[in-house]
Write an enzyme that holds these catalytic residues in place. Structure first.
Site, PDB file in Angstrom:
ATOM      1  N   GLY A  13      56.554  62.385  69.939  1.00  0.00           N
ATOM      2  CA  GLY A  13      57.625  63.215  69.383  1.00  0.00           C
ATOM      3  C   GLY A  13      58.647  62.481  68.543  1.00  0.00           C
ATOM      4  O   GLY A  13      59.779  62.955  68.387  1.00  0.00           O
ATOM      5  N   ASN A  15      58.591  62.130  65.277  1.00  0.00           N
ATOM      6  CA  ASN A  15      58.882  62.968  64.100  1.00  0.00           C
ATOM      7  C   ASN A  15      59.753  64.157  64.485  1.00  0.00           C
ATOM      8  O   ASN A  15      60.627  64.556  63.713  1.00  0.00           O
ATOM      9  CB  ASN A  15      57.586  63.428  63.422  1.00  0.00           C
ATOM     10  N   ARG A  66      39.396  78.484  70.995  1.00  0.00           N
ATOM     11  CA  ARG A  66      40.497  78.095  70.096  1.00  0.00           C
ATOM     12  C   ARG A  66      41.274  79.329  69.643  1.00  0.00           C
ATOM     13  O   ARG A  66      42.503  79.316  69.573  1.00  0.00           O
ATOM     14  CB  ARG A  66      39.909  77.362  68.876  1.00  0.00           C
ATOM     15  N   MET A  91      47.788  67.355  67.788  1.00  0.00           N
ATOM     16  CA  MET A  91      46.451  66.853  67.506  1.00  0.00           C
ATOM     17  C   MET A  91      45.370  67.910  67.796  1.00  0.00           C
ATOM     18  O   MET A  91      44.442  67.694  68.574  1.00  0.00           O
ATOM     19  CB  MET A  91      46.190  65.575  68.315  1.00  0.00           C
ATOM     20  N   ARG A  92      45.556  69.072  67.152  1.00  0.00           N
ATOM     21  CA  ARG A  92      44.553  70.129  67.292  1.00  0.00           C
ATOM     22  C   ARG A  92      44.352  70.832  65.963  1.00  0.00           C
ATOM     23  O   ARG A  92      45.306  71.034  65.209  1.00  0.00           O
ATOM     24  CB  ARG A  92      45.012  71.185  68.297  1.00  0.00           C
ATOM     25  N   HIS A 110      51.037  63.661  58.020  1.00  0.00           N
ATOM     26  CA  HIS A 110      49.819  62.888  58.308  1.00  0.00           C
ATOM     27  C   HIS A 110      50.019  61.448  57.827  1.00  0.00           C
ATOM     28  O   HIS A 110      50.535  61.232  56.728  1.00  0.00           O
ATOM     29  CB  HIS A 110      48.616  63.527  57.603  1.00  0.00           C
ATOM     30  N   THR A 142      46.058  74.331  56.185  1.00  0.00           N
ATOM     31  CA  THR A 142      45.026  75.352  56.029  1.00  0.00           C
ATOM     32  C   THR A 142      44.055  75.163  57.198  1.00  0.00           C
ATOM     33  O   THR A 142      44.246  74.257  58.017  1.00  0.00           O
ATOM     34  CB  THR A 142      44.283  75.173  54.692  1.00  0.00           C
ATOM     35  N   LEU A 145      40.797  70.627  57.976  1.00  0.00           N
ATOM     36  CA  LEU A 145      41.585  69.516  58.505  1.00  0.00           C
ATOM     37  C   LEU A 145      42.248  68.679  57.396  1.00  0.00           C
ATOM     38  O   LEU A 145      41.549  68.141  56.528  1.00  0.00           O
ATOM     39  CB  LEU A 145      40.681  68.610  59.362  1.00  0.00           C
ATOM     40  N   GLU A 175      57.483  58.367  57.461  1.00  0.00           N
ATOM     41  CA  GLU A 175      57.286  59.727  57.992  1.00  0.00           C
ATOM     42  C   GLU A 175      58.623  60.328  58.405  1.00  0.00           C
ATOM     43  O   GLU A 175      58.924  61.486  58.106  1.00  0.00           O
ATOM     44  CB  GLU A 175      56.358  59.708  59.216  1.00  0.00           C
TER      45      GLU A 175
END
Ligand code: GAR
Length: 201
Positions: A13, A15, A66, A91-92, A110, A142, A145, A175
């Site tokens: 966490g 970011n 999902r 991370m999904r 990213h 989108t 990935l 970042e």
């Protein structure tokens, strides 16, 4: 655009912390309405609670697919009237249903100069490839990935004695600087898309 952010995390966490601090210090005019983690007990949840932000854990393991998991995410975000979803180390992959629920309103940070090195361990991929310049990207999400339109990027040098840890740390500084700026840019409106190109002002 509604300035209520929903921040999705899976771990540390840092970011999220950068967003919290940019809001507190003034340059980012927004409110974090909700932090969602797909993992319990992570440091990012502690950071959110310390800042007085509502948190919820929605563990992906307890959902059959999902799509069903993503419906639970959408429901929580809607209940908190979120206008912009910010993935911060989440991370999904997200389903098309999730992406359609927040059109042009999901951002991700990213740790590479996309389209180079999508997916996991981007910094290690960069080192292994031998690039001389690395960096980070904030992009719209989108269903594919790490492939959505780019909002902002920042570059850092790759040094001869870099390890994954030293390169990751150098990228992370960027970042933390870039993500709040990109969120502010998107919230400010007045931008348009030409094909894949995000054009502001
Ligand atoms: C960050 O480096 C972020 O760019 C990366 O995970 C880290 C999360 O750190 N995200 C991805 O690799 C997404 N594909 P944080 O939890 O301290 O913000």
């Amino acid at each position: 655009m509604n300035r209520r952010l929903g921040v999705l995390i899976s771990g540390r966490g840092s970011n999220l912390q950068a967003i919290i601090e940019a809001i507190a210090a003034g340059p980012l005019e927004a409110t974090i309405a909700l932090v969602i983690s797909n993992r319990p007990g992570v440091r990012g949840l502690d950071r959110a609670r310390a800042a007085g932000i509502a948190t919820t854990v929605i563990e992906h393991g307890s959902f059959p697919t999902r799509e069903v998991y993503d419906l639970a995410l959408i429901d929580a975000l809607r209940r908190h009237d979120v206008g912009l979803v910010c993935l911060a180390g989440f991370m999904r992959l997200l389903s098309t249903a999730f992406v359609s629920a927040f059109p042009s309103a999901i951002l991700n940070v990213h740790p590479s100069l996309l389209p180079a090195f999508p997916g996991v361990e981007a910094q290690q991929q960069a080192l292994d490839h031998g690039v001389k310049v690395a960096g980070c990207t904030v992009h719209f999400v989108t269903a594919e990935l790490d492939a959505g339109p780019i909002v902002m990027q920042a570059a850092v040098p790759v040094l001869a004695d870099d390890t994954t840890a030293t390169l990751s740390a150098r990228i992370l500084v960027e970042e933390h600087r870039l993500y709040p700026l990109a969120i502010a840019r998107v919230l400010a409106g007045g931008w348009r898309m030409e094909g894949r190109r995000f054009l502001a002002g």
